[in-house]
Design a protein around this motif. Structure first.
Motif, PDB file in Angstrom:
ATOM      1  N   PRO A   1       0.798  -1.244   0.000  1.00  0.00           N
ATOM      2  CA  PRO A   1       0.000   0.000   0.000  1.00  0.00           C
ATOM      3  C   PRO A   1       0.825   1.285   0.000  1.00  0.00           C
ATOM      4  O   PRO A   1       0.321   2.328  -0.417  1.00  0.00           O
ATOM      5  N   THR A   2       2.077   1.243   0.470  1.00  0.00           N
ATOM      6  CA  THR A   2       2.889   2.460   0.504  1.00  0.00           C
ATOM      7  C   THR A   2       3.540   2.771  -0.836  1.00  0.00           C
ATOM      8  O   THR A   2       4.231   3.786  -0.968  1.00  0.00           O
TER       9      THR A   2
ATOM     10  N   MET B   1       2.768   3.466 -20.115  1.00  0.00           N
ATOM     11  CA  MET B   1       3.946   3.374 -19.258  1.00  0.00           C
ATOM     12  C   MET B   1       3.516   3.328 -17.800  1.00  0.00           C
ATOM     13  O   MET B   1       2.642   4.089 -17.374  1.00  0.00           O
ATOM     14  N   GLN B   2       4.147   2.431 -17.025  1.00  0.00           N
ATOM     15  CA  GLN B   2       3.824   2.303 -15.606  1.00  0.00           C
ATOM     16  C   GLN B   2       4.911   2.945 -14.753  1.00  0.00           C
ATOM     17  O   GLN B   2       6.034   3.155 -15.207  1.00  0.00           O
ATOM     18  N   TYR B   3       4.564   3.244 -13.510  1.00  0.00           N
ATOM     19  CA  TYR B   3       5.560   3.763 -12.569  1.00  0.00           C
ATOM     20  C   TYR B   3       5.284   3.205 -11.179  1.00  0.00           C
ATOM     21  O   TYR B   3       4.142   2.904 -10.813  1.00  0.00           O
ATOM     22  N   TYR B   4       6.364   3.033 -10.437  1.00  0.00           N
ATOM     23  CA  TYR B   4       6.335   2.573  -9.051  1.00  0.00           C
ATOM     24  C   TYR B   4       7.214   3.530  -8.252  1.00  0.00           C
ATOM     25  O   TYR B   4       8.393   3.712  -8.580  1.00  0.00           O
ATOM     26  N   ILE B   5       6.666   4.128  -7.207  1.00  0.00           N
ATOM     27  CA  ILE B   5       7.409   5.117  -6.424  1.00  0.00           C
ATOM     28  C   ILE B   5       7.223   4.805  -4.947  1.00  0.00           C
ATOM     29  O   ILE B   5       6.102   4.565  -4.487  1.00  0.00           O
ATOM     30  N   LYS B   6       8.309   4.811  -4.189  1.00  0.00           N
ATOM     31  CA  LYS B   6       8.216   4.544  -2.754  1.00  0.00           C
ATOM     32  C   LYS B   6       9.262   5.353  -2.004  1.00  0.00           C
ATOM     33  O   LYS B   6      10.430   5.415  -2.407  1.00  0.00           O
ATOM     34  N   HIS B   7       8.829   5.946  -0.905  1.00  0.00           N
ATOM     35  CA  HIS B   7       9.755   6.628  -0.001  1.00  0.00           C
ATOM     36  C   HIS B   7      10.446   5.580   0.867  1.00  0.00           C
ATOM     37  O   HIS B   7       9.797   4.725   1.473  1.00  0.00           O
ATOM     38  N   ASN B   8      11.785   5.657   0.927  1.00  0.00           N
ATOM     39  CA  ASN B   8      12.552   4.725   1.742  1.00  0.00           C
ATOM     40  C   ASN B   8      13.864   5.391   2.118  1.00  0.00           C
ATOM     41  O   ASN B   8      14.500   6.043   1.291  1.00  0.00           O
ATOM     42  N   GLU B   9      14.272   5.223   3.368  1.00  0.00           N
ATOM     43  CA  GLU B   9      15.438   5.955   3.871  1.00  0.00           C
ATOM     44  C   GLU B   9      16.652   5.067   4.131  1.00  0.00           C
ATOM     45  O   GLU B   9      17.531   5.441   4.904  1.00  0.00           O
ATOM     46  N   THR B  10      16.683   3.897   3.501  1.00  0.00           N
ATOM     47  CA  THR B  10      17.858   3.037   3.614  1.00  0.00           C
ATOM     48  C   THR B  10      18.373   2.733   2.208  1.00  0.00           C
ATOM     49  O   THR B  10      17.760   1.958   1.485  1.00  0.00           O
ATOM     50  N   PRO B  11      19.471   3.383   1.785  1.00  0.00           N
ATOM     51  CA  PRO B  11      20.293   4.343   2.530  1.00  0.00           C
ATOM     52  C   PRO B  11      19.694   5.748   2.519  1.00  0.00           C
ATOM     53  O   PRO B  11      18.927   6.087   1.623  1.00  0.00           O
ATOM     54  N   GLU B  12      20.083   6.534   3.513  1.00  0.00           N
ATOM     55  CA  GLU B  12      19.615   7.903   3.594  1.00  0.00           C
ATOM     56  C   GLU B  12      20.174   8.734   2.438  1.00  0.00           C
ATOM     57  O   GLU B  12      21.264   8.503   1.942  1.00  0.00           O
ATOM     58  N   ASN B  13      19.359   9.722   2.044  1.00  0.00           N
ATOM     59  CA  ASN B  13      19.819  10.718   1.070  1.00  0.00           C
ATOM     60  C   ASN B  13      20.267  10.081  -0.250  1.00  0.00           C
ATOM     61  O   ASN B  13      21.208  10.535  -0.883  1.00  0.00           O
ATOM     62  N   ARG B  14      19.567   9.016  -0.634  1.00  0.00           N
ATOM     63  CA  ARG B  14      19.860   8.328  -1.893  1.00  0.00           C
ATOM     64  C   ARG B  14      18.550   8.019  -2.606  1.00  0.00           C
ATOM     65  O   ARG B  14      17.505   7.851  -1.974  1.00  0.00           O
TER      66      ARG B  14
END
Length: 933
Positions: A34-35, A45-58
């Motif tokens: 769900p995230t 065209m499809q897209y997949y986007i997810k916020h993730n902080e491992t690694p940070e600032n990458r």
């Protein structure tokens, strides 16, 4: 533009394998995590986007194209892969080399951060973008857009790249390649898969036209066959808006070509493909069973997938028990599921044997297959397999908030390309707990009849080709198969081991001193028995604890005449088990535990390495205590291992690369007795009793050891374990440290060559050894010199001269036992161009010595070091290594923290000076392998 199983020589077979798709079922469809922000543009065209902080600032970015070598026309063999190369050779917005220069300029490195791959069905482009500059992410998306729709594909650039791809093809040559090329059409049985290997052919690479590459690009690089994946430390809504703005404007062709995946035809009969080669170093058989692949659509399908995992665990455990028997019927065997094609799932059974006993090993493998079909598995085997599977799932679930962005991106790429589910670990953990106990032995046995069907079966054998060896006969194999199928098998009597590791807990010692390591945010404890323990608590992973111990000394303490036996000391103990438990019993007791630990004895130190979660931390400490205080010598297990090792070594010298490696080592270490490569005839010299005594001597004096623990431990749980299991370790030996055994690099110029092998390829190794003055700063500078030289050599002999595919520059600096180093430059190439390329490398070195250096070769390395350090400092293993290094070299506490000292200290002038200092014209080695003819 892309490396075990325990046997590297089987790797070529499996480099194309994908994760398994589980079977069909009924019920509610599996949702996407769900995230994840997932959508489809109007153009498909499809897209997949997810916020993730491992690694940070990458940010991890992917462009997935649902087209690979299977889409090629007959005049386009290898052109899907060729096109992938051309993505890095110029687009509408980036001139040739500008793209690579830009990416390196923001701290990215080819391989880890910039890469791509092409397979039968797909092409995927990969970027890891540092986000220290806000515009980097937008530029990364711009690069994906350029690759998708704006490659230049200039004829001149295509012609220049042709040589590089030929060298990539050349690099893959060898016995494995020859045998696989011959076998693959039979494995795929009348399928186009057997005719469309992604690399293409030598002829197609040489003769393909620019027009055929452009046609592939125009036909298959289109929105409805593409997806953008973005995972990282950013705002997903911002990325979604930019993706829409960038990619919605592109349209599909008015008459798009239909994407058709060729079938893999069924066959009722067993197909045999028996291959041999004079340079093969192993004897093996692989049994392929092909059956229709089904998609994972719902929870019932996940349950089927769990059945496959349990089946593999139990079957492989049986094979490992046979492998470790006193008279092993094979050197190694395992079963697996693989996805060589999207249409079929492949069940594979692999057995590696002595060169004269393939029939025996093959019969044993088929007998175990028949036993499973006849009787299934036992309840005790299922209980252990459930524990092992639970342990893996539990660890994944506990670290669900610390998953690497690259791992998540790969899941979404597979969701797009293969329709593999990506519901997230929380969903899978829930279904796992709902399903695992409901899986019964009969369920698995019923499924195994499908996986082990006699239909759609291919038997592929590989063996050395020699006059004194009989060729593998498919009629004999068929007879063995028939006889096994007619034989009654007995039910396996599984050995059940139910016991705790230690019946009696040792008398605890105490902590008698504490010292803060302020800059490293760590603490050193001194125990009542003299042991030191260094603790570094982190929150990088929610439930990961790494554990190691180190004492200076290692194999350097063995005299030359005992060196060979001593080098097997830790292996002999691992084979023997600990305390009351043999190796097999120990494996059973530890089934399902997240705790693992192994003794390690290297040239200069002795110790252990292990890991655990908080749940099993006491088990980890108990294992450590037993490896120190109660190791076992199991002579039959050693004899079994030695037999298997001898089988593996028997034909080692048939491989030209082994001959070449032996020559290199002989020259570099001047035939020192401690540098001899292991050969079959040396095995009788190994004395297991002597090796065992050497091990006990190294681990008898606890005061010699420093223990290191990093990760998310709870100190209230940890301290009592330290007092009980570390402060109680015995001090029966005497203090010790490493010894200098006088291994030195040679002086003078050495030029040697070897002619061996039937493939049209040469290998070049250039080594520059010497002495230096060790310091923290100089260690960073010498590595920076290596990295800068890697960039320059790659640009000169790969990009400009098109002379090799993947040149390598490395440096091995040492402080112990002697302050010395060697740089190594190596590459493969066309034999006819060998001398020219060697001279080009030398000219590049001379240009640097003359100060002909572009500033970017220095600045890009400084930036890359900064980016790398930012990532590494968020990993437990990095801190563990830094602590071990500091204590082994007896450095100041402040040296534990890694600081990039290159800024201000590494300049073009320093680069020039170090090349002049470290690359001597008087002291160097040049060793070349030419083909035999």
């Amino acid at each position: 533009m892309n490396h075990m199983r325990k046997y590297t020589y089987l790797l070529i077979l499996f480099v194309l394998l994908h994760p398994l798709l589980w079977g069909e079922g009924q019920g509610e469809a599996i949702p996407l995590e769900p995230t994840v922000l997932h959508g489809t543009l109007d153009n498909g065209m499809q897209y997949y986007i997810k916020h993730n902080e491992t690694p940070e600032n990458r940010a991890v970015l992917r462009l997935a194209v649902n087209a690979g070598s299977l889409m090629e026309d007959p005049d386009q063999l290898g052109m899907a892969h060729f096109l992938e190369h051309m993505a890095f050779n110029g687009t509408a917005s980036y001139e040739k080399n500008d793209l690579v220069h830009y990416l390196q300029g923001i701290g990215m490195q080819f391989g880890p951060d910039i890469n791509a791959h092409t397979s039968f069905d797909e092409t995927v482009y990969k970027l890891m973008i540092p986000l220290d500059q806000p515009e980097n992410l937008s530029t990364g998306l711009d690069i994906l857009e350029q690759w998708a729709f704006h490659m230049s594909l200039e004829t001149k650039d295509i012609e220049e790249e042709r040589g590089i791809i030929l060298e990539e093809w050349r690099r893959g040559l060898g016995a494995s390649r020859r045998m696989m090329d011959a076998a693959y059409p039979q494995i795929m049985y009348k399928s186009q898969y057997g005719e469309r290997l992604p690399i293409g052919t030598e002829e197609s690479i040489k003769t393909s036209t620019a027009e055929s590459i452009r046609r592939f690009y125009n036909d298959w690089y289109r929105p409805d066959l593409m997806a953008i994946v973005a995972v990282g430390d950013f705002n997903p809504e911002d990325i979604e808006n930019e993706i829409k703005e960038r990619f919605e404007k592109y349209s599909n062709p008015q008459r798009p070509r239909e994407r058709v995946e060729p079938p893999v035809p069924d066959h009722r009969e067993t197909v045999f493909t028996n291959q041999s080669d004079p340079e093969a170093t192993w004897t093996a058989a692989i049994v392929f069973n092909k059956f229709p692949k089904t998609e994972i659509r719902n929870k019932a399908d996940i349950r089927d997938g769990l059945m496959e995992d349990l089946y593999l665990t139990m079957f492989n455990n049986r094979l490992e028990d046979l492998q470790n028997s006193p008279e092993p019927p094979f050197s190694y065997a395992y079963v697996d599921f693989s996805s060589l094609t999207r249409e079929k799932t492949f069940h594979t059974m692999t057995v590696v044997t002595a060169e004269d006993d393939l029939y025996g090993g093959f019969k044993t493998l088929l007998t175990e297959e028949k036993r499973i079909k006849d009787h299934g598995f036992t309840e005790s085997e299922l209980i252990r397999a459930r524990k092992e599977l639970y342990s893996r799932m539990f660890t994944a679930y506990n670290n669900r908030n610390n998953r690497e962005s690259a791992e998540l991106a790969e899941e979404y790429v597979r969701h797009f390309l293969d329709q593999s589910p990506a519901p997230g670990i929380e969903y899978l953990w829930s279904v796992f707990n709902e399903s695992i106990e409901s899986i019964k032995l009969e369920d698995i046995r019923e499924k195994s009849h499908q996986w082990l069907s006699e239909e759609n079966r291919v038997i592929y054998t590989m063996s050395p080709q020699r006059d004194d060896l009989e060729a593998i006969d498919p009629i004999v194999l068929s007879g063995i198969k028939f006889k096994v199928n007619q034989t009654e098998t007995e039910v396996l009597e599984d050995k059940v081991t139910e016991s705790s590791l230690m019946e009696h807990v040792p008398e605890a010692g105490s902590i008698i001193g504490r010292r803060e390591l302020t800059e490293a945010k760590a603490e050193e404890l001194t125990l009542s028995n003299g042991v030191r323990v260094v603790l570094k608590k982190t929150d990088f992973k929610e439930n990961e604890i790494l554990f190691s111990a180190m004492s200076p000394g290692g194999i350097s303490l063995a005299e030359d005449e005992n060196y060979l036996s001593a080098s097997f000391a830790s292996q002999i103990v691992k084979l023997g088990g600990v305390g009351a438990f043999s190796k097999q019993d120990l494996d059973r007791v530890l089934a399902g535990s997240t705790a693992s630990l192994q003794p390690v004895i290297s040239e200069m130190s002795s110790g252990v390495r292990g890991s655990s979660t908080r749940k099993d931390l006491e088990t980890l400490f108990q294992l450590n205590y037993l490896y120190f205080s109660a190791p076992r010598l199991d002579k039959p297990m050693w004899d079994s291992y030695r037999t298997r090792l001898g089988n593996n070594l028997k034909n080692r010298d048939s491989n030209p690369m082994t001959q070449y490696s032996d020559l290199l080592i002989s020259l570099l270490y001047q035939d020192h007795p401690r540098s001899q490569p292991l050969k079959e005839e040396m095995l009788p010299e190994i004395d297991p009793a002597m090796a065992f005594d050497f091990y006990r001597d190294r681990f008898s004096q606890a005061e010699n050891f420093t223990f290191f623990i990093t990760g998310s431990f709870d100190e209230e749980q940890l301290i009592p374990l330290i007092e009980t299991y570390l402060a109680s370790l015995p001090n029966a030996g005497s203090p010790e440290t490493w010894q200098d055994r006088n291994l030195r690099y040679p002086k003078g110029q050495i030029r040697e060559s070897l002619s061996s092998g039937q493939d049209p390829v040469s290998y070049v190794t250039m080594i520059y050894p010497g002495e230096w003055e060790w310091s923290n700063l100089e260690t960073q500078l010498i590595q920076a010199v290596s990295d800068s030289l890697q960039m320059m050599i790659t640009e000169e002999i790969r990009e400009n001269a098109a002379g090799t595919y993947s040149p390598s520059v490395s440096v091995t600096p040492a402080k112990v036992p002697y302050e010395d180093y060697y740089f190594m430059i190596s590459f493969s190439c066309d034999p006819e161009r060998t001398e020219d390329l060697v001279n080009l490398v030398k000219q590049t070195l001379n240009n640097i010595k003359d100060g002909k250096i572009e500033d970017r070769f220095v600045q890009d390395v400084i930036k890359a070091r900064t980016v790398l350090l930012e990532e590494e400092q968020r990993k437990n293993n990095f801190w563990l290594s830094r602590l071990e290094r500091n204590y082994f070299l007896d450095l100041d506490d402040s040296d534990i923290v890694a600081v990039n000292e290159l800024e201000g200290n590494y300049t073009k002038e320093v680069f020039q000076d170090r090349i002049s200092r470290y690359f001597s014209d008087e002291d160097n080695l040049e060793v070349i392998l030419y083909p035999a003819e």
